[in-house]
Scaffold this active site. Sequence first.
Site, PDB file in Angstrom:
ATOM      1  CG  ASP A 122       6.145   1.048  16.295  1.00 11.33           C
ATOM      2  OD1 ASP A 122       4.901   0.981  16.274  1.00 11.33           O
ATOM      3  OD2 ASP A 122       6.819   0.912  17.328  1.00 11.33           O
ATOM      4  CD  GLU A 178       1.536   1.155  14.837  1.00 11.46           C
ATOM      5  OE1 GLU A 178       1.185   0.425  15.759  1.00 11.46           O
ATOM      6  OE2 GLU A 178       2.270   2.148  14.981  1.00 11.46           O
ATOM      7  CG  ASP A 193       9.938   0.868  19.870  1.00 13.77           C
ATOM      8  OD1 ASP A 193       8.900   0.304  20.263  1.00 13.77           O
ATOM      9  OD2 ASP A 193      10.501   1.785  20.498  1.00 13.77           O
ATOM     10  CB  CYS A 211      11.215 -18.784  15.907  1.00 13.88           C
ATOM     11  SG  CYS A 211      11.222 -16.988  15.742  1.00 13.88           S
TER      12      CYS A 211
HETATM   13 ZN   LIG Z   1       9.079 -16.028  16.052  1.00 17.01          ZN
END
Ligand SMILES: [Zn+2]
Length: 407
Positions: free
Chosen positions: A186, A270, A367, A360
């Site tokens: 990233d 990316e 990052d 969750c």
């Molecule tokens: Zn999650």
Amino acid sequence: MSIVQRVYPAEGAQLDALTMHCDHARYVYNLGLEQRSWWTPSRRHFRQKITAASQMRDLTEARREFDWLRAGSTVVQQGALRDLDRAFTNFFARRSGYPTFKKRSGSRQGFVVRDLVVRRINRKWGEILVPKAGWVRFRISRAWTDICAASSARIALANGRWTVSLTTTPVPRREASTTAVVVGIDRGVANSVATSDGRMFHAPGFSAGEQVRFVALQRQLSRQQKGSANLDRTKAKLGRMRLRLADRRGDWIEQTTTVLANTYSGAAVENLPIRNMTRRAKPKPDPDNPGVFLPNGGRAKSGLNRAILASCWGKFAQRLDHKMSVIAVPAAYTSQECSNCGHICPENRESQAVFRCRGCGFEHHADTNAAINIRDRGFDLEYQPGGILGDRVCQSRKRAASTVSVV
Ligand SMILES: [Zn+2]
């Protein structure tokens, strides 16, 4: 691929010859560019289409007529026309904009040497044969066999530093091995590079003191008279600071990409349209007062642009691709998606550094979370039955995933 070595021309005749070559290359390039701009479909009847070949013939004719042009090197001047032709090829292939004139005051000057001849003086020093200038010394910092393998070279002057860039065949990339581990990368602003296993790399910048001095010099430059000797001096000082920064960042890119290529066998990054991302903020006209503009966040945007460009995202990905196999993945929502359950919402990202999933409750460094998403997207793209990486990647994915859940 090219190897760049620093050149130390002897003061006097040799330095003058190199400067002359730069001047001639620039002159021929600009003249050729002007000649090309004459050609339009409506004027077609008075001449054949202007091509590299026709311009070479014109150059031969011009050399016959003008002594000062004949005093220069054919190789250098023809090389400039070849550069121009390549610039037009790139323009017509939509890889770059329309070629522009080169300035004498431009920060970068240079010329091409074909039929490269190099020789070694001792362990640290070599010489390159430049037409009309003789043997010019350069410092050897790379394997001599690689330097010898080069077929052509370009000698350049940037910010007072002469370099020779030798064109070579690319070094073979490290291909996926039996211990295949793919890493997600990233690219960000606070951390220039974050990997999916939690490592962070920071691109170097100016120190605080250097930053102050740089801004002070820029202010000084803006107050100085155009064409004055003081302005030239300030420009040279700024140029040296820029050069130092570029060296520092270049080193960092080489070292970091080598570390990554040695540690992992594949990388996912990316697919970022950096050119589009670093455009300036759009002006916002005031609908009530024509000619008046509303605040558009321009200062903040240009600060972000500077930070993005300072992180050298493009160069980083390019060098990484030279050294290892790299997969480009779609970049949308990598920073908002939960790498644990896949829930996407902007509130997931609590702050610059903290990621906490609303679905969750998974918590991680923001990052690193994005880098894990990038790695997983890389798998989705690359892992197909019978694909290049095959089952090995599938295993390594399980291995990588288990290390993540421990965190
Ligand atoms: Zn999650």
